[in-house]
Each structure stands twice: as C-alpha cells, then as structure tokens.
Enzyme design. Structure first.
Site, mmCIF file in Angstrom:
data_model
loop_
_atom_site.group_PDB
_atom_site.id
_atom_site.type_symbol
_atom_site.label_atom_id
_atom_site.label_comp_id
_atom_site.label_asym_id
_atom_site.label_seq_id
_atom_site.Cartn_x
_atom_site.Cartn_y
_atom_site.Cartn_z
ATOM 1 N N LYS A 154 0.728 -1.183 0.066
ATOM 2 C CA LYS A 154 -0.020 -0.230 0.079
ATOM 3 C C LYS A 154 0.824 1.125 0.146
ATOM 4 C CE LYS A 154 -1.812 1.879 3.851
ATOM 5 N NZ LYS A 154 -1.596 3.325 4.188
ATOM 6 N N ASN A 155 1.800 1.442 0.779
ATOM 7 C CA ASN A 155 2.613 2.704 1.042
ATOM 8 C C ASN A 155 3.533 2.713 -0.033
ATOM 9 O OD1 ASN A 155 1.224 2.941 3.211
ATOM 10 N ND2 ASN A 155 2.889 2.703 4.920
ATOM 11 N N CYS A 158 -5.661 8.192 9.080
ATOM 12 C CA CYS A 158 -5.738 7.673 10.590
ATOM 13 C C CYS A 158 -5.954 8.418 11.492
ATOM 14 C CB CYS A 158 -4.830 6.584 10.709
ATOM 15 S SG CYS A 158 -4.960 5.077 9.741
ATOM 16 N N ARG A 197 -0.090 14.477 12.855
ATOM 17 C CA ARG A 197 0.091 14.334 11.315
ATOM 18 C C ARG A 197 -0.058 15.597 10.544
ATOM 19 N NH1 ARG A 197 -1.787 8.616 9.394
ATOM 20 N NH2 ARG A 197 0.368 8.479 8.514
ATOM 21 N N ASP A 222 3.975 0.923 12.369
ATOM 22 C CA ASP A 222 2.820 0.460 11.729
ATOM 23 C C ASP A 222 2.535 -0.977 12.466
ATOM 24 O OD1 ASP A 222 2.102 2.798 10.153
ATOM 25 O OD2 ASP A 222 2.692 1.900 8.381
ATOM 26 N N ARG A 254 -8.801 -0.440 4.286
ATOM 27 C CA ARG A 254 -7.917 0.306 3.774
ATOM 28 C C ARG A 254 -6.479 0.089 3.376
ATOM 29 N NH1 ARG A 254 -7.032 5.644 7.114
ATOM 30 N NH2 ARG A 254 -5.813 5.895 5.490
HETATM 31 C C1 UD1 Z 1 4.146 7.197 6.436
HETATM 32 C C2 UD1 Z 1 3.081 5.637 6.101
HETATM 33 C C3 UD1 Z 1 2.672 5.232 7.415
HETATM 34 C C4 UD1 Z 1 3.864 5.149 8.474
HETATM 35 C C5 UD1 Z 1 4.622 6.417 8.576
HETATM 36 C C6 UD1 Z 1 5.995 6.284 9.246
HETATM 37 C C7 UD1 Z 1 2.217 5.809 3.897
HETATM 38 C C8 UD1 Z 1 1.073 6.285 2.947
HETATM 39 N N1 UD1 Z 1 2.060 6.152 5.265
HETATM 40 O O1 UD1 Z 1 3.306 8.132 6.768
HETATM 41 O O2 UD1 Z 1 2.055 4.214 7.365
HETATM 42 O O3 UD1 Z 1 3.286 4.827 9.670
HETATM 43 O O4 UD1 Z 1 5.345 6.954 7.185
HETATM 44 O O5 UD1 Z 1 6.738 5.364 8.681
HETATM 45 O O6 UD1 Z 1 3.422 5.858 3.315
HETATM 46 N N2 UD1 Z 1 5.319 15.020 10.594
HETATM 47 C C9 UD1 Z 1 5.170 16.366 10.948
HETATM 48 N N3 UD1 Z 1 5.054 17.387 9.920
HETATM 49 C C10 UD1 Z 1 5.250 16.953 8.421
HETATM 50 C C11 UD1 Z 1 5.334 15.655 8.278
HETATM 51 C C12 UD1 Z 1 5.425 14.616 9.521
HETATM 52 O O7 UD1 Z 1 5.306 16.776 12.099
HETATM 53 O O8 UD1 Z 1 4.969 17.699 7.560
HETATM 54 C C13 UD1 Z 1 5.451 14.102 12.014
HETATM 55 C C14 UD1 Z 1 4.145 13.165 11.819
HETATM 56 O O9 UD1 Z 1 2.981 13.886 12.527
HETATM 57 C C15 UD1 Z 1 4.446 11.988 12.361
HETATM 58 C C16 UD1 Z 1 6.011 11.872 12.086
HETATM 59 O O10 UD1 Z 1 6.340 12.968 11.386
HETATM 60 O O11 UD1 Z 1 4.628 12.064 13.869
HETATM 61 C C17 UD1 Z 1 6.230 10.611 10.826
HETATM 62 O O12 UD1 Z 1 5.434 11.354 9.735
HETATM 63 P P1 UD1 Z 1 5.838 10.704 8.299
HETATM 64 O O13 UD1 Z 1 7.139 10.126 8.306
HETATM 65 O O14 UD1 Z 1 5.409 11.968 7.434
HETATM 66 O O15 UD1 Z 1 4.636 9.731 7.970
HETATM 67 P P2 UD1 Z 1 3.731 9.629 6.850
HETATM 68 O O16 UD1 Z 1 4.313 9.766 5.520
HETATM 69 O O17 UD1 Z 1 2.317 10.317 7.154
#
Ligand code: UD1
Length: 416
Positions: free
Chosen positions: A22-23, A116, A121, A305, A397
């Site tokens: 998925k990711n 989620c 986030r 995850d 999902r």
């Molecule tokens: C992706 C994955 C998700 C996984 C996560 C961490 C997909 C579709 N989803 O989510 O399944 O759990 O990586 O491995 O690939 N953050 C900020 N500001 C930002 C971006 C992120 O503060 O602009 C924080 C988030 O709130 C979170 C942390 O950084 O606490 C990790 O987020 P990120 O690595 O961006 O995860 P996702 O890309 O949302």
C-alpha cells in the site's frame, strides 16, 4: 455488517501470498500524474486507499483502468488543479498529489489531507521543503493553494526524515529545473519503490535508500511499467498473528530484507524464523517470551505500523514488555480493547507496559484505525472463543483480503 468474526485459540498452519505494498503504490500512483502518457503498474493491491487515489486521479482528468491486479493510468490530459473532495480528507497520502501536481501543472489547490486518527500528522515539513523549490503557499481555513512560477532544484535538509515529505520533494524535483539535494531523507523501502518507478519513467535519481537523495530534473518523463513490491507491513501483521496464536506458517513473497527489526524481535521472543528470497517461514511451538524494551523508529528501526500487531502478541508473552512509541503520539488506541479481551497493559505517556497474561478471551471490539484494527484481528486469533472486530472498513484501507489470507493459514475467520 461491517465486522470480522473470529473463532480463535487455534494454531495457524499453512502458507499465504503477500499482496503488493500500500505505502509503495500510493506515491507511485501519484507519480503517474507526472507522465504525459501511460503507466502500467502491476501487483497493485485492491484496497480502499488505492480506490481513493484512483478517484483523485480521475477527478484531475486521468484515465484509470484495472485488469486483475494491474492498473493502467493514462495522464495525457490533466485538466484540473483542484485536489479536494472527500477522498483527500479521508486519506493522508493524498498529500502525495501535491508534489506531483506541482511538477505537472505548476499549481495545485488542495484540502488538508486526513487519514488515520493516530496523531496530529501536520504537513509543515512538506510545505517548507517545497517552498525552498520556489513554491508559494497560500493557506486558507480548509484549503491551501501551492503555486510555482518556476519549480527549481534546491538544497533541502528535512528537520525529521518524514516519509511523505521525502516523497513529495522527490515528486516535485524529478521534472524541476536543476538538481535537488535532499538531506536527512527518509530511508523507508517505499521510497526506493517510488524512485524505482520514476527511474523506469526516465527520472535521474541517486542515493535512494540512503539519507541523501540527489535528483537531477529532466525535461519530461515517459511511459513506464513497474511491479509493486510485496507489503512488509501486511507480511509483518501475519507474522505477529503466528506469534500470538502459535503454529507454523510460510509467508510467500514476504520481503525479509525489509523486515529485519521485526524478525529480530520475533527471534528474541523465541520464535524460529527462516527468511529467504522466497519468503519467510515462522515456527512458534512454545509460549513466547516478553520483550523487555522495544522502541518504534524510522527505517530500519522497528516500524510504528507494526507496533499494535506486536502488542497484541506480547499481551500473552511470558513476562513484562515495554514498548515506546516514538513516531505517532496516538498509537495506543487499541489498549482498552485488548484489556477487554483480558490483557494487562498500562500506558504512561508514550510507553506501554504489557504484563503478559496466560490467555486472551474473545470479545466484541472496535477498529478505530487501520493497523490498530489489524492488531485486534491478531488478538482475536489468539483469544479463546469468538471475537467480533467491528468497523472492518478501516482494516480494508490496507489489507486486500485479510480473512482469506488468514484462512489460508488455517484461521477460522470471516466477514459479516
Ligand atoms: C508514512 C506511512 C505510514 C507510516 C509512517 C511512518 C504512507 C502512506 N504512510 O506516513 O504508514 O506509519 O510513514 O513510517 O506511506 N510529521 C510532521 N510534519 C510533517 C510530516 C510529518 O510533524 O510535515 C510528523 C508526523 O506527524 C509523524 C512523523 O512526523 O509524527 C512521521 O510522519 P511521516 O514520516 O511523514 O509519515 P507519513 O508519510 O504520514
């Protein structure tokens, strides 16, 4: 109606094939927007989040068709710059379309992405990185508009190796003017998959899988074919099911090379793991041991995850386990439901103290998000008697056919 029924307490035995990731596929689908032509994406899981991304691509003017698990996207005519609607607020990875739309159209108006309920986030890291590439962002209450007169390469250092922000910068950079050097980039395997797809379409990218990625902008991308790799989180979920319920299973195609942290944890608990190019075998013949301390971390550390599915297994391991969640602040939402099944868990801030109990008992529980929902299924497989996991749409999902896969492993599980 929207439930999964499980009669648990039996050993698992058998083998099942692991679906596409998925990711990995979500940013790849977003990337297809950058190609003025046709992209053929094989091994695409038929899951709700992929259908949401399909809707968004279609709203932008792309043609999308399916044949089995192969998706073809034709993005020759893209006629809209507005990425909004319900699909965006329901799925955080819709934010991937931002980098791709900027690369293709130079402009996008987007609703703030949802997803989620596992934490705040925000997307501040995405936006500040894109600003360095010449993007101007105008924020309103529900929507924001991103515009770039000229999208250009830049030297960017992420304050945290965010997976999504890394993907967005790569998507914006592949057809930008000049070279982008992205430091403190995320190293998750799904980024390698995205870069693999973009390279197949003619992009020039160096350093994927490392913390510095260099992207030289090219004039345009061309038609591409790509096969999505197997889903390490789905494979990991089924592995935790064997840890919880016991037995002997084989996960065909499970990407062992991407799953080192989980395999090490399983072996520490006392499971026998055999990992090879064909997949992963797991044998659990005796009661497993607790893990004194485990912390979720960015790749190659233990993936957030899989934290909830592993917690379900640890709730019946011998001794006390401690899990520290360091990525998302709201990822212990299943604790109350596990307690309802007899688990003994205490949460203090971002740490969960899990005192292994003799057994879990079946109960009616409620999925509130994707991986937590899958973890309740894992708990249900280990618990004695009947469990009902409501809100299976959250699980769908990310899992193409969790019940069929687990039935292949001998579980007594069905949807209602
Ligand atoms: C992706 C994955 C998700 C996984 C996560 C961490 C997909 C579709 N989803 O989510 O399944 O759990 O990586 O491995 O690939 N953050 C900020 N500001 C930002 C971006 C992120 O503060 O602009 C924080 C988030 O709130 C979170 C942390 O950084 O606490 C990790 O987020 P990120 O690595 O961006 O995860 P996702 O890309 O949302």
């Amino acid at each position: 109606m929207d439930s999964i029924y499980i009669y648990g307490g039996n050993f698992l035995r058998g083998e099942t094939k692991i679906q596409g990731s998925k990711n990995a596929v979500l940013p790849i689908l977003a990337a297809s927007l950058l190609v003025r032509g046709t992209c053929v994406i094989k091994n695409c899981p038929r899951i709700a989040d992929v259908y949401l991304m399909q809707n968004l691509l279609q709203e932008l003017g792309c043609f999308v068709s399916w044949a089995g698990n192969t998706v073809t996207v034709n993005a020759f005519h893209v006629n809209d710059r507005r990425i909004s609607g319900e699909s965006v607020t329901r799925m955080r990875s819709s934010v991937m379309l931002l980098g791709a739309a900027l690369g293709r159209l130079g402009e996008a108006t987007m609703a703030y992405p949802g997803g989620c309920v596992i934490g705040r986030r925000p997307i501040d890291i995405h936006l500040s990185a894109l600003r360095k590439m010449g993007v101007e962002i105008e924020e309103q209450e529900q929507l924001f508009t991103a515009k770039a007169k000229r999208l250009h390469g830049a030297e960017i250092r992420l304050p945290f190796p965010s997976v999504g922000a890394t993907e967005n910068v790569v998507l914006a950079a592949v057809t930008a003017d000049g070279t982008t050097v992205l430091e403190n980039a995320a190293k998750e395997p799904e980024i390698e998959a995205l870069c693999g797809f973009l390279t197949a379409a003619g992009a020039e990218i160096e350093g994927t899988g490392k913390n510095c990625i260099k992207i030289k902008g090219v004039e345009r991308l061309h038609d591409a074919k790509y096969e999505v790799p197997a889903d390490r989180i789905v494979a990991g979920t089924y592995l935790t099911a064997a840890l919880a319920a016991g037995g002997s299973i084989f996960l065909e195609g499970a990407p062992a090379g991407q799953m080192g942290a989980l395999l090490a944890a399983a072996e520490k608990m006392g499971a026998c793991v055999t990992a090879g190019v064909e997949g992963i075998g797991v044998d659990v013949i005796r009661k497993l041991k607790a893990l004194p301390y485990l912390k979720t971390e960015v790749h190659p550390g233990f993936p957030t995850d899989l934290q909830s599915p592993l917690m379900a297994a640890l709730s019946i391991a011998q001794g006390q386990s401690v899990i520290e969640e360091s990525i998302f602040e709201n990822r212990f939402r299943i604790v109350d439901d596990l307690k309802k099944m007899g688990a003994d868990i205490e949460v203090v801030k971002n740490k969960a103290y899990i005192n292994g109990v003799e057994k879990l008992e079946g109960a009616g529980v409620e999925a509130e998000e994707l991986r937590g929902g899958a973890a309740l299924v894992v708990a249900g497989l280990a618990a004695e008697g009947k469990s009902v996991v409501r809100n299976r749409h959250f699980i769908e999902r990310g899992y193409e056919n969790i019940c069929k896969d687990l039935r292949n492993l001998g579980a007594d599980i069905n949807i209602m």
